[in-house]
Write a protein that holds these residues in place. Structure first.
Motif, PDB file in Angstrom:
ATOM      1  N   UNK A 149     -42.817-169.707  54.780  1.00 52.06           N
ATOM      2  CA  UNK A 149     -42.483-170.607  53.682  1.00 52.06           C
ATOM      3  C   UNK A 149     -41.158-170.268  53.009  1.00 52.06           C
ATOM      4  N   UNK A 150     -40.875-168.990  52.858  1.00 55.92           N
ATOM      5  CA  UNK A 150     -39.641-168.615  52.163  1.00 55.92           C
ATOM      6  C   UNK A 150     -38.447-168.743  53.106  1.00 55.92           C
ATOM      7  N   UNK A 151     -37.383-169.391  52.669  1.00 60.51           N
ATOM      8  CA  UNK A 151     -36.238-169.626  53.560  1.00 60.51           C
ATOM      9  C   UNK A 151     -35.674-168.355  54.185  1.00 60.51           C
ATOM     10  N   UNK A 152     -35.771-167.246  53.497  1.00 61.92           N
ATOM     11  CA  UNK A 152     -35.235-165.990  54.026  1.00 61.92           C
ATOM     12  C   UNK A 152     -36.316-165.095  54.624  1.00 61.92           C
ATOM     13  N   UNK A 153     -37.511-165.643  54.804  1.00 62.91           N
ATOM     14  CA  UNK A 153     -38.590-164.854  55.363  1.00 62.91           C
ATOM     15  C   UNK A 153     -39.206-163.917  54.343  1.00 62.91           C
ATOM     16  N   UNK A 154     -40.226-163.201  54.769  1.00 63.59           N
ATOM     17  CA  UNK A 154     -40.934-162.289  53.861  1.00 63.59           C
ATOM     18  C   UNK A 154     -41.514-161.140  54.668  1.00 63.59           C
ATOM     19  N   UNK A 155     -41.233-159.923  54.250  1.00 66.60           N
ATOM     20  CA  UNK A 155     -41.835-158.719  54.802  1.00 66.60           C
ATOM     21  C   UNK A 155     -42.367-157.884  53.652  1.00 66.60           C
ATOM     22  N   UNK A 156     -43.602-157.410  53.779  1.00 61.77           N
ATOM     23  CA  UNK A 156     -44.213-156.722  52.639  1.00 61.77           C
ATOM     24  C   UNK A 156     -43.461-155.447  52.269  1.00 61.77           C
ATOM     25  N   UNK A 157     -42.882-154.754  53.264  1.00 58.40           N
ATOM     26  CA  UNK A 157     -42.188-153.503  52.951  1.00 58.40           C
ATOM     27  C   UNK A 157     -40.872-153.764  52.216  1.00 58.40           C
ATOM     28  N   UNK A 158     -40.227-154.891  52.509  1.00 57.53           N
ATOM     29  CA  UNK A 158     -39.032-155.273  51.750  1.00 57.53           C
ATOM     30  C   UNK A 158     -39.431-155.663  50.328  1.00 57.53           C
ATOM     31  N   UNK A 159     -40.559-156.369  50.203  1.00 63.07           N
ATOM     32  CA  UNK A 159     -41.042-156.749  48.883  1.00 63.07           C
ATOM     33  C   UNK A 159     -41.450-155.528  48.076  1.00 63.07           C
ATOM     34  N   UNK A 160     -41.986-154.505  48.724  1.00 58.72           N
ATOM     35  CA  UNK A 160     -42.331-153.263  48.026  1.00 58.72           C
ATOM     36  C   UNK A 160     -41.090-152.664  47.375  1.00 58.72           C
ATOM     37  N   UNK A 161     -39.987-152.651  48.115  1.00 58.71           N
ATOM     38  CA  UNK A 161     -38.746-152.118  47.558  1.00 58.71           C
ATOM     39  C   UNK A 161     -38.236-153.008  46.432  1.00 58.71           C
ATOM     40  N   UNK A 162     -38.365-154.311  46.599  1.00 59.05           N
ATOM     41  CA  UNK A 162     -37.944-155.254  45.556  1.00 59.05           C
ATOM     42  C   UNK A 162     -38.726-155.027  44.260  1.00 59.05           C
ATOM     43  N   UNK A 163     -40.003-154.721  44.413  1.00 60.17           N
ATOM     44  CA  UNK A 163     -40.845-154.481  43.240  1.00 60.17           C
ATOM     45  C   UNK A 163     -40.378-153.245  42.486  1.00 60.17           C
TER      46      UNK A 163
END
Length: 358
Positions: free
Chosen positions: A128-142
């Protein structure tokens, strides 16, 4: 001036840890320099505490591991998973004389970015997200942006590196000299502890759910690993510790036999649990919830609350267009949900309510 407790701990590290360990006083530092250094805790201890006290960490108790929104009290959640990873990784770190506090901080923070409904939610957001989604990248974003009202947790470089490098998917457990590996042995240890934890507790949960029986595991795997979860974890941990100590070359090692055994056990779980029709049917339902919530909030205001506090405006370039920022905020909002929050919100938005007669 008297030495601080922190300084004394750092001195003890020099005497007790392996030359291959990551020493607290040699950290590459934080994203933003801090003047108020703690006099009691090392930097990695402080990182661990920041993670444990974060709102995102608390929400892990209501996020799926494999079984979506499980009714039973004994099924694993994302929180119990990271605790088990932490325990396994710390045991190995102590045996190898690595930095236990760094190992613990990475282990406790490695799955902060997981979505509701486990990998079903991650799969959906990636589409759904135009740039994709990976949980480990989101962990760093958090930890960098979203937590602490948009200020982030300002963790050490080594913890952040271990978090973003922990995931292996269906790839090799310990690839040789790969950019996928964390820069520290402590981070690499969490990568291995992660798979040791989930292949064992997912099998345990699948047996509890009646999806497989203990004797379904091939006999040659049971001979190597044992019949119980504790025996299997012990066999894996002992193999890594003994093989790494024997190598003594600044790298982690599994024996070729144990590497093949863990890989085969993972394949067994993919075929018999993760792709089981019962899990798949719930996976499809979860995808629908994520998909419809995402589409709805692209068109409507996000509800009041702190799931989405923070950083679309902090992380996005100044020239980012409105649509891109909207996608980022909606993605952050949904990724932060627990299973039950997502189900409740979906019901409120899309399920009809009976009229009451006054």
């Amino acid at each position: 001036m008297a030495r601080t407790v922190r300084a004394m701990q750092e001195e003890r590290e020099q005497l007790s840890l392996s030359p291959h360990a990551c020493f607290s006083n040699r950290s590459r530092g934080r994203l933003h320099p801090e003047e108020d250094e703690c006099v009691l805790r090392t930097g990695f201890q402080r990182d661990r505490d920041r993670i444990i006290h974060s709102k995102t960490f608390r929400r892990l108790k209501h996020k799926t591991q494999v079984f979506l929104a499980p009714a039973g009290d004994h099924y694993r959640t994302r929180l119990t998973h990271v605790l088990e990873v932490s325990q396994i990784a710390r045991t190995m770190a102590v045996c190898l004389r690595l930095n236990e506090y760094l190992t613990e901080a990475i282990a406790l923070g490695h799955d902060l970015g997981h979505t509701p409904f486990g990998h079903a939610g991650e799969y959906s957001l990636n589409l759904l997200h135009p740039r994709g989604f990976k949980h480990y990248v989101q962990s760093l974003r958090i930890v960098d942006f979203l937590e602490n009202d948009g200020k982030g947790l300002n963790l050490s470089w080594e913890v952040r590196n271990g978090i973003v490098k922990h995931s292996k998917g269906y790839g090799e457990i310990l690839p040789d000299d790969s950019p996928e590996l964390a820069a520290t042995l402590e981070g690499q240890l969490v990568r291995v502890a992660d798979i040791m934890a989930y292949v064992n507790h997912d099998m345990d949960d699948a047996i509890r759910a009646g999806m497989i029986a203990p004797l379904d595991l091939p006999a040659h795997l049971r001979r190597v690993l044992g019949e119980r979860s504790s025996q299997r974890i012990n066999a894996m941990v002992r193999d890594l510790v003994s093989t790494t100590l024997a190598g003594d070359d600044g790298k982690l090692h599994l024996s070729s036999g144990m590497n093949e055994t863990i890989t085969e056990l993972r394949s067994f779980l993919y075929e018999n649990v993760y792709r089981n029709y019962r899990v798949h049917n719930e996976f499809v339902k979860a995808q629908r919830i994520i998909r419809e919530l995402y589409a709805y909030f692209l068109e409507h205001e996000l509800p009041e609350g702190d799931l989405h506090t923070g950083c679309a405006e902090l992380a996005a370039p100044a020239n980012a267009d409105e649509e891109r920022e909207r996608h980022r905020r909606v993605c952050d909002f949904i990724a932060g949900m627990t299973d039950r929050y997502a189900i409740t919100l979906y019901s409120q938005l899309f399920m009809p309510r009976p009229w009451s007669v006054l």
